[in-house]
Design an enzyme around this catalytic site. Sequence first.
Site, PDB file in Angstrom:
ATOM      1  N   GLU A   1      24.053 -79.476   2.369  1.00 19.88           N
ATOM      2  CA  GLU A   1      23.849 -77.974   1.838  1.00 19.88           C
ATOM      3  C   GLU A   1      23.956 -77.835   0.867  1.00 19.88           C
ATOM      4  OE1 GLU A   1      27.627 -77.582   4.460  1.00 19.88           O
ATOM      5  OE2 GLU A   1      26.295 -78.472   6.398  1.00 19.88           O
TER       6      GLU A   1
ATOM      7  N   LYS B   1      34.050 -78.295   4.286  1.00 21.65           N
ATOM      8  CA  LYS B   1      33.522 -76.599   3.931  1.00 21.65           C
ATOM      9  C   LYS B   1      33.176 -75.482   3.855  1.00 21.65           C
ATOM     10  CE  LYS B   1      30.216 -79.682   7.701  1.00 21.65           C
ATOM     11  NZ  LYS B   1      28.597 -79.173   7.838  1.00 21.65           N
TER      12      LYS B   1
ATOM     13  N   GLU C   1      23.574 -89.316   5.571  1.00 23.80           N
ATOM     14  CA  GLU C   1      23.580 -87.828   6.397  1.00 23.80           C
ATOM     15  C   GLU C   1      22.157 -87.646   6.789  1.00 23.80           C
ATOM     16  OE1 GLU C   1      28.285 -86.049   6.437  1.00 23.80           O
ATOM     17  OE2 GLU C   1      26.832 -85.372   4.754  1.00 23.80           O
TER      18      GLU C   1
ATOM     19  N   GLY D   1      26.235 -80.892  11.837  1.00 20.96           N
ATOM     20  CA  GLY D   1      26.291 -80.163  12.685  1.00 20.96           C
ATOM     21  C   GLY D   1      25.852 -79.621  13.809  1.00 20.96           C
TER      22      GLY D   1
ATOM     23  N   SER E   1      27.407 -85.197  12.919  1.00 18.88           N
ATOM     24  CA  SER E   1      27.689 -85.487  14.217  1.00 18.88           C
ATOM     25  C   SER E   1      28.937 -86.531  14.388  1.00 18.88           C
ATOM     26  CB  SER E   1      26.758 -84.896  15.174  1.00 18.88           C
ATOM     27  OG  SER E   1      26.339 -83.764  14.740  1.00 18.88           O
TER      28      SER E   1
ATOM     29  N   HIS F   1      25.835 -83.014  -1.649  1.00 20.04           N
ATOM     30  CA  HIS F   1      25.432 -82.861  -0.088  1.00 20.04           C
ATOM     31  C   HIS F   1      24.402 -82.020  -0.049  1.00 20.04           C
ATOM     32  CE1 HIS F   1      26.654 -80.830   3.759  1.00 20.04           C
ATOM     33  NE2 HIS F   1      27.151 -82.347   4.498  1.00 20.04           N
TER      34      HIS F   1
ATOM     35  N   ASN G   1      35.158 -84.079   5.661  1.00 25.10           N
ATOM     36  CA  ASN G   1      34.632 -82.063   4.621  1.00 25.10           C
ATOM     37  C   ASN G   1      34.734 -81.205   5.278  1.00 25.10           C
ATOM     38  OD1 ASN G   1      33.075 -80.310   3.434  1.00 25.10           O
ATOM     39  ND2 ASN G   1      30.972 -81.278   3.820  1.00 25.10           N
TER      40      ASN G   1
HETATM   41  C1  PEP Z   1      29.226 -82.934   6.774  1.00 32.56           C
HETATM   42  O1  PEP Z   1      28.872 -81.751   6.675  1.00 32.56           O
HETATM   43  O2  PEP Z   1      28.885 -83.631   6.140  1.00 32.56           O
HETATM   44  C2  PEP Z   1      28.786 -83.286   8.592  1.00 32.56           C
HETATM   45  C3  PEP Z   1      28.561 -84.687   8.996  1.00 32.56           C
HETATM   46  O3  PEP Z   1      28.723 -82.469   9.620  1.00 32.56           O
HETATM   47  P1  PEP Z   1      29.353 -82.718  11.355  1.00 32.56           P
HETATM   48  O4  PEP Z   1      30.156 -84.025  10.858  1.00 32.56           O
HETATM   49  O5  PEP Z   1      29.781 -81.592  11.037  1.00 32.56           O
HETATM   50  O6  PEP Z   1      27.730 -82.839  11.363  1.00 32.56           O
END
Ligand code: PEP
Length: 236
Positions: A96, A10, A161, A167, A199, A94, A8
């Site tokens: 976000e 983003k 998630e 992040g 992460s 997601h 992703n």
């Molecule tokens: C994500 O944005 O779905 C995500 C898991 O980000 P990161 O791997 O940077 O934690």
Amino acid sequence: MRHLIAGNWKMNGLNASLAEVNKLKSLLQEKPANADILICPPATLLPSLAQEVAGSPISAGGQDCHTAESGAHTGDVSAEMLKEAGAAFIIVGHSERRADHGETDELVKQKAEAAQRAGLTPIICVGETREERELGNAAAVVSAQLSGSLPEDTNYVVAYEPVWAIGTGLVPSLDDIREIHSLVREKTQEETRLLYGGSVKPANAAEILSIENVNGALVGGASLKAEDFFGIIQAV
Ligand code: PEP
């Protein structure tokens, strides 16, 4: 079951970022035996990225879609448009989007249905906040999100998630991931792919991907660099 390693990007990436996709293609050499690979760039890059990965083991996907096929929705993109641009999957719900745009479970479900209407596979994201975990409510929160967000048609992927792991470099214990994934499995079909996200890096991917009912990863930051993303793919 084949794993799915989904990147992703983003709101990151300009045309120059396609060089990373090109690099990933050469690192891959041949299709991995047990993993499907997906990159979800910003919508602006989707047509050129889809062209770049055509004929390679990598698929392209969208990061969000509107529920409608077309209409007066300034700034939005429909699932049909993403399909025409080369998407095979669309991430919906997601954290976000849930946080920045107030997306509810009901809206996420409608977006998942829109993706299916267009012939695409939605990747439906769920996960608790840090506060919800500290209060001991992680399982209940995820359970409620699943009840509200999963469409009837079972052609979807679910991504667990934890919001606090995205992040941040923080990752739940392997037991905590196992517990939530087993709960998600109880509410989904045996053949539904369940991804862990938050992460995931080359250094922790192997242990996370070996947990029961973890059938892949949704990767943010580490999907932006070909070597990092390749390291995660290799961990499968
Ligand atoms: C994500 O944005 O779905 C995500 C898991 O980000 P990161 O791997 O940077 O934690």
